[in-house]
Motif scaffolding. Structure first.
Motif, short mmCIF file in Angstrom:
data_model
loop_
_atom_site.label_atom_id
_atom_site.label_comp_id
_atom_site.label_asym_id
_atom_site.label_seq_id
_atom_site.Cartn_x
_atom_site.Cartn_y
_atom_site.Cartn_z
N UNK A 95 17.27 81.20 50.21
CA UNK A 95 16.53 80.02 50.65
C UNK A 95 15.28 79.81 49.80
N UNK A 96 14.66 80.89 49.38
CA UNK A 96 13.48 80.77 48.54
C UNK A 96 13.83 80.31 47.13
N UNK A 108 12.29 72.86 44.60
CA UNK A 108 11.58 73.22 45.82
C UNK A 108 12.22 72.47 46.98
N UNK A 109 12.06 72.99 48.19
CA UNK A 109 12.65 72.34 49.36
C UNK A 109 12.04 70.97 49.61
N UNK A 110 10.85 70.70 49.09
CA UNK A 110 10.20 69.41 49.32
C UNK A 110 10.53 68.39 48.24
N UNK A 111 11.31 68.77 47.21
CA UNK A 111 11.64 67.84 46.13
C UNK A 111 12.64 66.79 46.61
N UNK A 121 18.04 64.70 45.42
CA UNK A 121 18.38 65.83 46.29
C UNK A 121 18.29 65.46 47.77
N UNK A 122 17.28 64.66 48.13
CA UNK A 122 17.08 64.27 49.52
C UNK A 122 16.63 62.82 49.57
N UNK A 123 16.82 62.24 50.72
CA UNK A 123 16.37 60.88 50.96
C UNK A 123 14.93 60.93 51.44
N UNK A 124 14.12 59.96 51.07
CA UNK A 124 12.72 59.91 51.49
C UNK A 124 12.61 59.10 52.78
N UNK A 129 7.44 58.77 53.31
CA UNK A 129 7.94 59.24 52.02
C UNK A 129 8.28 60.72 51.98
N UNK A 130 8.21 61.42 53.10
CA UNK A 130 8.54 62.85 53.12
C UNK A 130 10.05 63.05 52.97
#
Length: 166
Positions: A95-96, A108-111, A121-124, A129-130
């Motif tokens: 996970x790290x 990073x998990x927040x990217x 990688x993820x939707x904002x 915007x997080x």
């Protein structure tokens, strides 16, 4: 010597000899039983458990001592517990060390986007915007409701289309 002959021919000596022999046999069988029970706790293979039990029986009293030297250090349960601990530790470490699924670059998990290959990688969150996880129904940062179906396979894990000005 008639006193010694009378003692060895007496009923008391015969009873003592028979009781001692009985206790020796009981102790021998008890050590063999202990070897069997211990081998079942420590060895997976039934064939090896049977061999350990035979070693506990023959040679008497010497077999259990030999078994003590060659038995596995830990029980099957202890090995399973250690494997579970190792697996949990590996998962925590994984996970790290997050990586992009496309280019394997470290992220990073927040990217929201991979900085190497620009894969989303993820939707904002529409409000703050997080980064949002695909299964979230509400943004945990601003409590904005995430509409169902807002994240599709076309949106996530696809390269960003960067506009170039000419």
């Amino acid at each position: 010597m008639p006193l010694a002959e009378n003692f060895f021919d007496s009923d008391t000596f015969a009873l003592t000899r028979n009781l001692a022999g009985f206790f020796v046999v009981v102790f021998w069988l008890a050590t063999a039983f202990w070897v069997l029970k211990d081998a079942r706790r420590r060895i997976d293979d039934p064939w090896l458990v049977a061999m350990a039990a035979l070693l506990g029986l023959f040679p008497p009293f010497l077999g259990p001592i030999v078994y003590l030297f060659v038995r596995p250090h830990d029980s099957i349960e202890e090995r399973l517990d250690r494997e579970l601990e190792n697996r949990a530790l590996e998962e925590r470490l994984a996970e790290r060390d997050l990586r992009c699924p496309v280019c394997r670059g470290q992220v990073d998990a927040s990217f929201l986007v991979c900085p190497v290959c620009t894969t989303r990688l993820k939707q904002a969150c529409a409000s703050c915007g997080s980064p949002l996880e695909p299964i979230w129904q509400v943004c945990p940062y601003c409590a904005t409701s995430v509409p169902p179906g807002s994240t599709t396979s076309d949106d996530v894990l696809q390269p960003l289309r960067v506009r170039r000005s000419s």
